[in-house]
Motif scaffolding. Structure first.
Motif, PDB file in Angstrom:
ATOM      1  N   MET A  72       0.830  -1.207   0.000  1.00 42.16           N
ATOM      2  CA  MET A  72       0.000   0.000   0.000  1.00 42.16           C
ATOM      3  C   MET A  72       0.865   1.257   0.000  1.00 42.16           C
ATOM      4  O   MET A  72       0.535   2.251  -0.643  1.00 42.16           O
ATOM      5  CB  MET A  72      -0.928   0.005   1.222  1.00 42.16           C
ATOM      6  N   PHE A 243      -8.345   0.450   8.405  1.00 40.06           N
ATOM      7  CA  PHE A 243      -8.791   1.676   7.743  1.00 40.06           C
ATOM      8  C   PHE A 243      -7.968   2.878   8.196  1.00 40.06           C
ATOM      9  O   PHE A 243      -7.556   3.718   7.391  1.00 40.06           O
ATOM     10  CB  PHE A 243     -10.277   1.936   8.032  1.00 40.06           C
ATOM     11  N   LEU A 246      -4.542   2.943   6.672  1.00 40.45           N
ATOM     12  CA  LEU A 246      -4.570   3.490   5.309  1.00 40.45           C
ATOM     13  C   LEU A 246      -4.586   5.016   5.339  1.00 40.45           C
ATOM     14  O   LEU A 246      -3.930   5.678   4.524  1.00 40.45           O
ATOM     15  CB  LEU A 246      -5.803   2.968   4.557  1.00 40.45           C
ATOM     16  N   TRP A 414      -7.943  12.008  -1.334  1.00 40.01           N
ATOM     17  CA  TRP A 414      -8.672  11.827  -2.604  1.00 40.01           C
ATOM     18  C   TRP A 414      -9.009  13.146  -3.298  1.00 40.01           C
ATOM     19  O   TRP A 414      -8.643  13.330  -4.465  1.00 40.01           O
ATOM     20  CB  TRP A 414      -9.951  11.009  -2.383  1.00 40.01           C
ATOM     21  N   VAL A 447     -11.032   4.320  -7.274  1.00 38.55           N
ATOM     22  CA  VAL A 447     -10.400   3.431  -6.292  1.00 38.55           C
ATOM     23  C   VAL A 447      -9.882   4.233  -5.103  1.00 38.55           C
ATOM     24  O   VAL A 447     -10.064   3.848  -3.940  1.00 38.55           O
ATOM     25  CB  VAL A 447      -9.253   2.632  -6.948  1.00 38.55           C
ATOM     26  N   CYS A 448      -9.254   5.356  -5.372  1.00 36.68           N
ATOM     27  CA  CYS A 448      -8.721   6.199  -4.297  1.00 36.68           C
ATOM     28  C   CYS A 448      -9.835   6.782  -3.438  1.00 36.68           C
ATOM     29  O   CYS A 448      -9.669   6.961  -2.230  1.00 36.68           O
ATOM     30  CB  CYS A 448      -7.860   7.314  -4.873  1.00 36.68           C
ATOM     31  N   ILE A 451     -10.857   4.044  -0.964  1.00 40.95           N
ATOM     32  CA  ILE A 451      -9.852   3.908   0.092  1.00 40.95           C
ATOM     33  C   ILE A 451      -9.945   5.072   1.084  1.00 40.95           C
ATOM     34  O   ILE A 451      -9.895   4.881   2.302  1.00 40.95           O
ATOM     35  CB  ILE A 451      -8.432   3.834  -0.514  1.00 40.95           C
ATOM     36  N   SER A 452     -10.105   6.293   0.566  1.00 37.21           N
ATOM     37  CA  SER A 452     -10.205   7.470   1.432  1.00 37.21           C
ATOM     38  C   SER A 452     -11.455   7.406   2.307  1.00 37.21           C
ATOM     39  O   SER A 452     -11.411   7.764   3.491  1.00 37.21           O
ATOM     40  CB  SER A 452     -10.229   8.751   0.591  1.00 37.21           C
ATOM     41  N   ALA A 455     -10.870   4.892   5.073  1.00 33.80           N
ATOM     42  CA  ALA A 455      -9.922   5.440   6.047  1.00 33.80           C
ATOM     43  C   ALA A 455     -10.597   6.480   6.931  1.00 33.80           C
ATOM     44  O   ALA A 455     -10.336   6.546   8.145  1.00 33.80           O
ATOM     45  CB  ALA A 455      -8.726   6.055   5.320  1.00 33.80           C
TER      46      ALA A 455
END
Length: 477
Positions: A72, A243, A246, A414, A447-448, A451-452, A455
């Motif tokens: 990551m 989370f 990340l 993001w 995708v970002c 993930i954001s 997190a």
């Protein structure tokens, strides 16, 4: 901060008619000649990137494990390098050499995407920058506490628990920032960035070697493939930890929000885009190397017990002065990093104030022995002082180092590091909708975003849990 007695005349009058600004002293936009280069840009980026975030990476890898953690980290570095390269193309609108300059990130958004995005991006960016100032006001005093704690522990031989409040150190940190906040403009902070960049390398190297010494003493690498803090950790806590980890990694790679401001300090020729791309590549490569070393060696040393701030794990290390030097370097670095992040906020609000109240721009020349003079601006002195005081007060209210970093990384990565750079690049380069490149860029952004969002959820949950057992103004170590 200190200005020369006089500046070159920007224009020469011929028969009473002013000509264009002298290109020897002024750029194409009439502003004083920019002097930045690859190395000053690298120092700004490294100061912004290798900050308090690097200290949390061992903990972040502990949540993700030996495979997912480093993977990551590398993915975030590649995304940051790619999107930063795209963002650098947006410094000038249209023509990359002669196009209209954007002096700030939000100006680039306004010039390329329009007013609605300008408003949204401005809110997100300046909240993120302000939040970073809060994070640094928490992180710096933590290291100050660790120096005091190290002295106490070694004096008592480890018998005294040495519970020390960070509040007085937060106030001290704030007092120092009040002084440096009077630096008039972003480009005048270059000397702080150079010092801070050197300090970041210093404490990162010390942290790596301390972790290596612990690994050598243990005779083994701690940690697991799957990661996780403790064996009795619940599934839901495990998920929140992943989370938040990340989010910590995302925060460690966030610098796009000040990239345009850094690019606006670069001289031309060569083109600002070329210089900025080279600076970004060098900076991300250097920081990723340090991140992997600090994060992986910290996890190898402490395993599931990796601390949220790597240097706090070496309180009883001998010789003690090594830890004290590392923590002092952190403090010095964060003093500079604080300014790198808040100067764009200062500039934005002062520009807005000057439009409404022109008298706020009035400066008074104060003679300084050994220097020419200092341009004292009463409005700047008062409002920046109030800004630092409020920031310090908020940091004392929520002294949760890891949680704050994770949340900032989650909400800022993001939109500022991915979404807006991607959207501006698509418009700037006129990339056709549904083309292969358009789909690739949109996929990266999607995708970002996921993930954001994850997190952010993890960090908000952690902050909520901490608040349940927190006593107001009782921050201690």
């Amino acid at each position: 901060m200190f200005e020369p007695e006089s500046e070159p005349n920007p224009s020469h009058a011929i028969d009473g008619v002013p000509s264009q600004p002298d290109p020897e002293f002024f750029d194409d936009d009439g502003r004083p000649k920019r002097t930045g280069n690859v190395w000053t840009s690298c120092s700004h980026i490294i100061t912004a990137v290798i900050g308090s975030g690097v200290l949390s990476l061992a903990w972040a890898i502990a949540q993700l494990g030996w495979i997912a953690g480093p993977v990551m980290m590398i993915l975030f570095s590649l995304v940051s390098m790619y999107t930063s390269s795209m963002l650098s193309e947006c410094y000038r609108c249209g023509d990359p050499i002669y196009g209209q300059r954007s002096y700030t990130f939000v100006e680039a958004v306004r010039n390329i995407l329009g007013g609605y995005h300008y408003t949204v991006c401005g809110i997100v960016q300046y909240l993120y920058l302000y939040g970073s100032a809060i994070g640094y006001t928490i992180a710096g005093p933590i290291s100050m506490v660790e120096i005091q704690k190290s002295i106490c522990l070694h004096k008592s031989g480890g018998k005294d628990p040495c519970q020390i409040s960070a509040n007085i150190h937060m106030i001290s940190f704030g007092v120092v920032e009040i002084f440096f906040s009077q630096i008039s403009e972003f480009h005048n902070t270059w000397f702080l960035s150079v010092i801070a960049a050197v300090m970041s390398f210093a404490y990162s190297i010390i942290g790596v070697f301390l972790a290596i010494s612990v690994v050598a003493k243990n005779g083994t690498f701690k940690g697991t493939i799957a990661g996780g803090s403790t064996s009795n950790e619940s599934t839901i806590d495990r998920v929140w930890g992943i989370f938040q980890g990340l989010g910590d990694i995302a925060f460690a790679y966030s610098f796009a929000q000040i990239l345009i401001e850094i690019q606006d300090t670069i001289k031309n020729p060569p083109s600002e885009v070329k210089t900025m791309k080279n600076a970004t590549k060098v900076s991300v490569l250097v920081t990723t190397t340090f991140y992997l070393l600090c994060g992986c060696m910290g996890y190898a040393a402490f395993g599931a017990d990796a601390p949220g701030n790597l240097l706090t794990g070496f309180s009883m290390y001998n010789p003690a002065w090594v830890i004290d030097v590392a923590n002092a370097a952190v403090v010095i670095h964060l003093v500079g990093a604080y300014q790198v992040y808040v100067q764009p906020v200062f500039a934005f609000l002062e520009k807005a104030a000057a439009k409404k109240w022109p008298q706020t721009k009035v400066e008074h020349k104060i003679p300084i022995p050994g220097f020419s003079h200092y341009n004292l601006n009463i409005f700047r002195l008062i409002w920046r002082t109030v800004f630092v005081i409020i920031t310090t007060f908020v940091a004392m209210l929520i002294p949760f180092f890891n949680d704050v970093l994770g949340f900032l990384g989650a909400v800022g990565f993001w939109p500022l590091s991915v979404f807006y750079p991607v959207e501006m690049y698509i418009v700037q380069k006129k990339i056709p909708k549904w083309s292969t490149k358009w789909l690739l860029l949109k996929s990266i952004s999607a995708v970002c975003f996921i993930i954001s969002a994850l997190a952010a959820i993890g960090s908000i949950t952690s902050i909520g849990l901490d608040l349940k057992k927190y006593k107001l103004f009782s921050s201690g170590s």
